[in-house]
Design a protein around this motif. Structure first.
Motif, PDB file in Angstrom:
ATOM      1  N   GLY A   7      34.056  44.672  38.382  1.00 61.99           N
ATOM      2  CA  GLY A   7      33.619  44.986  37.106  1.00 61.99           C
ATOM      3  C   GLY A   7      34.061  46.058  36.252  1.00 61.99           C
ATOM      4  N   TYR A   8      34.097  47.343  37.003  1.00 60.17           N
ATOM      5  CA  TYR A   8      34.669  48.507  36.247  1.00 60.17           C
ATOM      6  C   TYR A   8      36.180  48.294  36.123  1.00 60.17           C
ATOM      7  N   MET A   9      36.899  47.694  36.662  1.00 58.97           N
ATOM      8  CA  MET A   9      38.305  47.456  36.525  1.00 58.97           C
ATOM      9  C   MET A   9      38.455  46.718  35.293  1.00 58.97           C
ATOM     10  N   ASN A  10      37.648  45.664  35.281  1.00 58.02           N
ATOM     11  CA  ASN A  10      37.876  44.650  33.839  1.00 58.02           C
ATOM     12  C   ASN A  10      37.229  45.264  32.895  1.00 58.02           C
ATOM     13  N   SER A  11      36.596  46.300  32.710  1.00 57.90           N
ATOM     14  CA  SER A  11      36.262  47.086  31.527  1.00 57.90           C
ATOM     15  C   SER A  11      37.044  48.082  31.170  1.00 57.90           C
ATOM     16  N   MET A  12      37.995  48.396  31.942  1.00 61.02           N
ATOM     17  CA  MET A  12      39.135  49.520  31.576  1.00 61.02           C
ATOM     18  C   MET A  12      40.173  48.912  30.767  1.00 61.02           C
ATOM     19  N   LYS A  13      40.608  49.688  29.892  1.00 62.45           N
ATOM     20  CA  LYS A  13      41.941  49.310  29.016  1.00 62.45           C
ATOM     21  C   LYS A  13      42.996  49.489  29.677  1.00 62.45           C
ATOM     22  N   VAL A  14      43.186  50.475  30.330  1.00 62.58           N
ATOM     23  CA  VAL A  14      44.451  50.681  30.980  1.00 62.58           C
ATOM     24  C   VAL A  14      44.061  50.673  32.617  1.00 62.58           C
ATOM     25  N   LEU A  15      44.918  50.104  33.368  1.00 63.20           N
ATOM     26  CA  LEU A  15      44.748  50.110  34.832  1.00 63.20           C
ATOM     27  C   LEU A  15      45.278  51.343  35.602  1.00 63.20           C
ATOM     28  N   PRO A  16      44.608  51.704  36.440  1.00 57.32           N
ATOM     29  CA  PRO A  16      45.203  52.844  37.296  1.00 57.32           C
ATOM     30  C   PRO A  16      46.214  52.386  38.178  1.00 57.32           C
ATOM     31  N   LYS A  17      47.098  53.331  38.496  1.00 57.43           N
ATOM     32  CA  LYS A  17      48.017  53.039  39.606  1.00 57.43           C
ATOM     33  C   LYS A  17      47.368  52.404  40.984  1.00 57.43           C
ATOM     34  N   ARG A  18      46.452  53.051  41.411  1.00 58.51           N
ATOM     35  CA  ARG A  18      46.012  52.663  42.777  1.00 58.51           C
ATOM     36  C   ARG A  18      44.404  52.914  42.418  1.00 58.51           C
ATOM     37  N   ILE A  19      43.819  52.154  43.379  1.00 62.03           N
ATOM     38  CA  ILE A  19      42.244  52.380  43.748  1.00 62.03           C
ATOM     39  C   ILE A  19      42.004  52.389  45.367  1.00 62.03           C
ATOM     40  N   ARG A  20      40.837  53.349  45.408  1.00 62.28           N
ATOM     41  CA  ARG A  20      40.446  53.396  46.985  1.00 62.28           C
ATOM     42  C   ARG A  20      39.162  53.429  46.929  1.00 62.28           C
ATOM     43  N   PHE A  21      38.500  53.169  48.144  1.00 58.17           N
ATOM     44  CA  PHE A  21      37.222  53.184  48.508  1.00 58.17           C
ATOM     45  C   PHE A  21      36.944  53.969  49.496  1.00 58.17           C
ATOM     46  N   ASP A  22      35.832  55.128  49.287  1.00 51.81           N
ATOM     47  CA  ASP A  22      35.560  56.085  50.239  1.00 51.81           C
ATOM     48  C   ASP A  22      34.118  56.336  50.589  1.00 51.81           C
ATOM     49  N   ILE A  23      33.976  56.947  51.599  1.00 54.89           N
ATOM     50  CA  ILE A  23      32.358  57.121  51.916  1.00 54.89           C
ATOM     51  C   ILE A  23      32.361  58.664  52.022  1.00 54.89           C
ATOM     52  N   VAL A  24      31.137  59.015  51.353  1.00 49.03           N
ATOM     53  CA  VAL A  24      30.895  60.531  51.664  1.00 49.03           C
ATOM     54  C   VAL A  24      29.375  60.353  52.489  1.00 49.03           C
ATOM     55  N   ALA A  25      29.321  61.061  53.981  1.00 43.65           N
ATOM     56  CA  ALA A  25      28.185  61.005  54.598  1.00 43.65           C
ATOM     57  C   ALA A  25      27.800  62.591  54.731  1.00 43.65           C
TER      58      ALA A  25
END
Length: 118
Positions: free
Chosen positions: A82-100
């Motif tokens: 949803g976030y990526m579809n709302s962006m006008k310019v796509l980033p070079k890369r995406i990543r998924f992190d966890i902070v514990a």
């Protein structure tokens, strides 16, 4: 003793400070897509990172990162879409992190940042 919501908010604040100290830009906090949300969206060097923050009041119940279930991963991916579809310019890369984050009896805490988890 902190409520569950207060503990979560405190964990998210600690995670924000962690990312700022590592030269990330905070793009959004608690970004919602429908009924789902992601705790933080940060960016560094053209990589957009979707972050799930898990906080526990002690280590009695195990490790916070173990609470990121397959269902939660599906929700985070849906929010990221949803976030990526709302962006006008796509980033070079995406990543998924966890902070514990785990709090200790003395009031201090331990933070573990897991990069590119799923």
């Amino acid at each position: 003793m902190l409520s569950h919501l207060d503990l979560g908010k405190m964990g998210e604040e600690i995670a924000r400070s962690h990312f700022l100290a590592q030269d990330y830009f905070i793009l959004c906090a608690n970004w919602k897509f429908g009924r789902r949300e992601v705790d933080l969206i940060v960016e560094k060097n053209g990589c957009v990172v979707f972050v799930e923050v898990k906080t526990l009041s002690s280590d009695v119940w195990g490790f916070p990162e173990k609470n990121v279930t397959q269902g939660k991963i599906r929700h985070i991916r849906a929010v990221a879409n949803g976030y990526m579809n709302s962006m006008k310019v796509l980033p070079k890369r995406i990543r998924f992190d966890i902070v514990a984050i785990t709090f200790r009896q003395d009031g201090s805490h331990e933070l573990v940042h897991f990069e590119d988890c799923f």
